[in-house]
Design a protein around this motif. Sequence first.
Motif, PDB file in Angstrom:
ATOM      1  N   ALA A 220      64.319  35.164  57.630  1.00  0.00           N
ATOM      2  CA  ALA A 220      63.165  34.624  58.351  1.00  0.00           C
ATOM      3  C   ALA A 220      63.538  34.348  59.802  1.00  0.00           C
ATOM      4  CB  ALA A 220      62.695  33.334  57.692  1.00  0.00           C
ATOM      5  N   PRO A 221      62.586  34.420  60.705  1.00  0.00           N
ATOM      6  CA  PRO A 221      62.871  34.069  62.095  1.00  0.00           C
ATOM      7  C   PRO A 221      63.124  32.570  62.230  1.00  0.00           C
ATOM      8  CG  PRO A 221      60.520  34.357  61.782  1.00  0.00           C
ATOM      9  CD  PRO A 221      61.166  34.777  60.493  1.00  0.00           C
ATOM     10  N   VAL A 222      63.955  32.202  63.184  1.00  0.00           N
ATOM     11  CA  VAL A 222      64.138  30.790  63.527  1.00  0.00           C
ATOM     12  C   VAL A 222      63.102  30.460  64.596  1.00  0.00           C
ATOM     13  CG1 VAL A 222      65.693  29.059  64.489  1.00  0.00           C
ATOM     14  CG2 VAL A 222      66.580  30.830  62.950  1.00  0.00           C
ATOM     15  N   MET A 223      62.177  29.569  64.256  1.00  0.00           N
ATOM     16  CA  MET A 223      61.050  29.267  65.127  1.00  0.00           C
ATOM     17  C   MET A 223      61.160  27.840  65.671  1.00  0.00           C
ATOM     18  SD  MET A 223      59.107  32.062  64.739  1.00  0.00           S
ATOM     19  CE  MET A 223      57.563  31.491  65.445  1.00  0.00           C
ATOM     20  N   LEU A 224      60.764  27.675  66.905  1.00  0.00           N
ATOM     21  CA  LEU A 224      60.726  26.363  67.543  1.00  0.00           C
ATOM     22  C   LEU A 224      59.311  26.078  68.025  1.00  0.00           C
ATOM     23  CD1 LEU A 224      63.940  26.555  69.779  1.00  0.00           C
ATOM     24  CD2 LEU A 224      63.722  25.503  67.512  1.00  0.00           C
ATOM     25  N   ARG A 225      58.969  24.801  68.042  1.00  0.00           N
ATOM     26  CA  ARG A 225      57.708  24.355  68.641  1.00  0.00           C
ATOM     27  C   ARG A 225      58.023  23.573  69.908  1.00  0.00           C
ATOM     28  NH1 ARG A 225      55.480  19.515  68.622  1.00  0.00           N
ATOM     29  NH2 ARG A 225      56.618  18.791  66.780  1.00  0.00           N
ATOM     30  N   VAL A 226      57.447  23.993  71.008  1.00  0.00           N
ATOM     31  CA  VAL A 226      57.597  23.242  72.250  1.00  0.00           C
ATOM     32  C   VAL A 226      56.748  21.978  72.152  1.00  0.00           C
ATOM     33  CG1 VAL A 226      57.258  23.265  74.751  1.00  0.00           C
ATOM     34  CG2 VAL A 226      57.997  25.352  73.575  1.00  0.00           C
ATOM     35  N   ASN A 227      57.355  20.838  72.412  1.00  0.00           N
ATOM     36  CA  ASN A 227      56.648  19.559  72.371  1.00  0.00           C
ATOM     37  C   ASN A 227      55.937  19.357  73.705  1.00  0.00           C
ATOM     38  OD1 ASN A 227      55.743  16.957  72.034  1.00  0.00           O
ATOM     39  ND2 ASN A 227      57.784  16.015  72.100  1.00  0.00           N
TER      40      ASN A 227
ATOM     41  N   ALA B  73      65.576  32.440  73.515  1.00  0.00           N
ATOM     42  CA  ALA B  73      64.326  32.431  72.756  1.00  0.00           C
ATOM     43  C   ALA B  73      63.243  33.129  73.554  1.00  0.00           C
ATOM     44  CB  ALA B  73      63.913  30.992  72.432  1.00  0.00           C
ATOM     45  N   GLN B  74      62.206  33.571  72.832  1.00  0.00           N
ATOM     46  CA  GLN B  74      61.080  34.238  73.473  1.00  0.00           C
ATOM     47  C   GLN B  74      59.781  33.582  73.014  1.00  0.00           C
ATOM     48  OE1 GLN B  74      63.410  36.273  71.646  1.00  0.00           O
ATOM     49  NE2 GLN B  74      64.585  36.414  73.542  1.00  0.00           N
ATOM     50  N   PRO B  75      58.808  33.457  73.918  1.00  0.00           N
ATOM     51  CA  PRO B  75      57.488  32.937  73.520  1.00  0.00           C
ATOM     52  C   PRO B  75      56.795  33.893  72.561  1.00  0.00           C
ATOM     53  CG  PRO B  75      57.770  32.924  75.924  1.00  0.00           C
ATOM     54  CD  PRO B  75      58.882  33.742  75.361  1.00  0.00           C
ATOM     55  N   VAL B  76      55.959  33.348  71.701  1.00  0.00           N
ATOM     56  CA  VAL B  76      55.157  34.141  70.774  1.00  0.00           C
ATOM     57  C   VAL B  76      53.795  34.383  71.409  1.00  0.00           C
ATOM     58  CG1 VAL B  76      54.028  34.183  68.520  1.00  0.00           C
ATOM     59  CG2 VAL B  76      56.349  33.262  68.742  1.00  0.00           C
ATOM     60  N   GLU B  77      53.421  35.644  71.507  1.00  0.00           N
ATOM     61  CA  GLU B  77      52.139  35.985  72.119  1.00  0.00           C
ATOM     62  C   GLU B  77      50.990  35.308  71.377  1.00  0.00           C
ATOM     63  OE1 GLU B  77      49.517  39.969  73.306  1.00  0.00           O
ATOM     64  OE2 GLU B  77      51.463  40.159  72.285  1.00  0.00           O
ATOM     65  N   GLY B  78      50.094  34.697  72.128  1.00  0.00           N
ATOM     66  CA  GLY B  78      48.934  34.046  71.546  1.00  0.00           C
ATOM     67  C   GLY B  78      49.146  32.605  71.165  1.00  0.00           C
ATOM     68  N   SER B  79      50.373  32.091  71.332  1.00  0.00           N
ATOM     69  CA  SER B  79      50.659  30.699  71.003  1.00  0.00           C
ATOM     70  C   SER B  79      51.124  29.959  72.250  1.00  0.00           C
ATOM     71  CB  SER B  79      51.740  30.599  69.923  1.00  0.00           C
ATOM     72  OG  SER B  79      52.132  29.250  69.722  1.00  0.00           O
TER      73      SER B  79
ATOM     74  N   THR C  28      52.798  27.150  72.049  1.00  0.00           N
ATOM     75  CA  THR C  28      53.971  26.331  71.741  1.00  0.00           C
ATOM     76  C   THR C  28      55.093  27.047  71.009  1.00  0.00           C
ATOM     77  OG1 THR C  28      52.941  25.620  69.648  1.00  0.00           O
ATOM     78  CG2 THR C  28      52.569  24.232  71.602  1.00  0.00           C
ATOM     79  N   ALA C  29      54.835  28.195  70.387  1.00  0.00           N
ATOM     80  CA  ALA C  29      55.816  28.806  69.487  1.00  0.00           C
ATOM     81  C   ALA C  29      56.841  29.644  70.241  1.00  0.00           C
ATOM     82  CB  ALA C  29      55.111  29.662  68.439  1.00  0.00           C
ATOM     83  N   LEU C  30      58.113  29.468  69.856  1.00  0.00           N
ATOM     84  CA  LEU C  30      59.218  30.267  70.373  1.00  0.00           C
ATOM     85  C   LEU C  30      59.988  30.852  69.205  1.00  0.00           C
ATOM     86  CD1 LEU C  30      60.714  27.749  72.999  1.00  0.00           C
ATOM     87  CD2 LEU C  30      59.007  29.534  73.414  1.00  0.00           C
TER      88      LEU C  30
ATOM     89  N   SER D 154      53.473  29.994  61.849  1.00  0.00           N
ATOM     90  CA  SER D 154      52.188  29.940  61.154  1.00  0.00           C
ATOM     91  C   SER D 154      51.685  28.509  61.055  1.00  0.00           C
ATOM     92  CB  SER D 154      52.325  30.553  59.759  1.00  0.00           C
ATOM     93  OG  SER D 154      52.757  31.889  59.829  1.00  0.00           O
ATOM     94  N   SER D 155      52.588  27.582  60.757  1.00  0.00           N
ATOM     95  CA  SER D 155      52.202  26.172  60.704  1.00  0.00           C
ATOM     96  C   SER D 155      51.706  25.685  62.053  1.00  0.00           C
ATOM     97  CB  SER D 155      53.389  25.320  60.250  1.00  0.00           C
ATOM     98  OG  SER D 155      53.761  25.615  58.925  1.00  0.00           O
ATOM     99  N   GLN D 156      52.377  26.104  63.110  1.00  0.00           N
ATOM    100  CA  GLN D 156      51.943  25.709  64.452  1.00  0.00           C
ATOM    101  C   GLN D 156      50.532  26.213  64.737  1.00  0.00           C
ATOM    102  OE1 GLN D 156      54.752  26.136  67.767  1.00  0.00           O
ATOM    103  NE2 GLN D 156      56.347  26.660  66.292  1.00  0.00           N
ATOM    104  N   ASP D 157      50.272  27.446  64.340  1.00  0.00           N
ATOM    105  CA  ASP D 157      48.962  28.040  64.582  1.00  0.00           C
ATOM    106  C   ASP D 157      47.871  27.277  63.835  1.00  0.00           C
ATOM    107  OD1 ASP D 157      47.268  29.836  65.737  1.00  0.00           O
ATOM    108  OD2 ASP D 157      47.753  31.514  64.431  1.00  0.00           O
ATOM    109  N   ALA D 158      48.163  26.897  62.578  1.00  0.00           N
ATOM    110  CA  ALA D 158      47.193  26.157  61.788  1.00  0.00           C
ATOM    111  C   ALA D 158      46.901  24.793  62.403  1.00  0.00           C
ATOM    112  CB  ALA D 158      47.704  25.997  60.353  1.00  0.00           C
TER     113      ALA D 158
END
Length: 384
Positions: free
Chosen positions: A139-146, A166-172, A174-176, A202-206
């Motif tokens: 699984a990818p290691v994901m971070l949420r920018v606070n 890390a790279q930003p996730v398109e469309g989000s 906060t997600a990296l 996915s949790s961040q998006d929800a």
Amino acid sequence: MTPAARYQAAIEILDDILAGTPAEKALTGWARRSRFAGSKDRAAVRDHVFDVLRQKQSCAALGGKSGRGLILGLIRAEGRAPDTVFVGGDYGPAPLTEEECLAGDASDVLDLPEWIVPHLQAALGEAFAPTERALRSRAPVMLRVNLAKSTCTDALRALADEGITAQPVEGSETALVVSEGARRVKLGRAYMDGLVELQDGSSQDAVAALAGLTPQRVLDYCAGGGGKSLALAALCDARIDAHDANPGRMADLPDRMARAGTDLRRLTTEDLATQPPYDLVICDVPCSGSGTWRRTPDMKWRFSPEMLAELLATQDAILDAAATHVAPGGHLAYMTCSLLCEENEERAESFVQRHKGFEPVDQRRWPVSPKGDGFFMAQFKRVS
């Protein structure tokens, strides 16, 4: 430890798991018995074990069903020459036998328990095959920018200063996705100072979708470690209460709040009974976790029809209880990290049938992907 010795350790741990020991317990037991193993050794051994568990059926077809056979199958699946690992000596796996030199065929193997295949095929349709393949990989290691403390640009700079790419996730917003240095994240300033938090995309998006409801009073009914509460607090100005039927699951929440610079209330079930209704109640319920089996592959092989039946009853009971805390005009959000219709759409439909005062307003699935785990959310509005 030499590379061969790491594989031998993985063989011994896999034999322990095959005998019935949960994966985490088997890994912990080995680590305690192997004080000579450094942090890199422990990480490498863990990776070998989990790489096998993600694709256990394929590894067995290519090498055999024992710990040794599974590691042999893993090496073949990775396209490596087995005789570079099975070198013998004091610490490495013994050289291959004549029989072991005959490779099997895994081309038609599914890395899933046989009983669950029709359930997932029914739920995923044409997405079944790519999802089954995705669950074999890490699984990818994901971070949420606070956003309460940082911006995406500043967080990326702070991570880079610590050797983490890390790279930003398109469309989000906060997600990296971490591509290098993932094991350093929890030791670095960006994490310790609360600029970023570990959280799946996915949790961040929800949670971002729920923030769009602009709630004023929120109840995270199955809060656990509080990740969704903290994410929501950074996105909207709401009074957020965290509750869990087992308060011990929220034990780490004070430290996480301190890092995030967020103030949440932790409520016991007794406390909750005295609170007025909320305009948003979040239920991230216990589930199969099938959308996260890349992270917990041991669970994939331990999950059973009996466990599924118990979960469905638990999910219904939680929704029924949580619904009593929703104010008129308020929303109830039902979440799982499951891929199964039984835990997702069927539970949502059953809830509406039982509770005529709620109407469905939104429903969405997130696939297993490089941007996040499999996830489901259904939203209901209380209309009477």
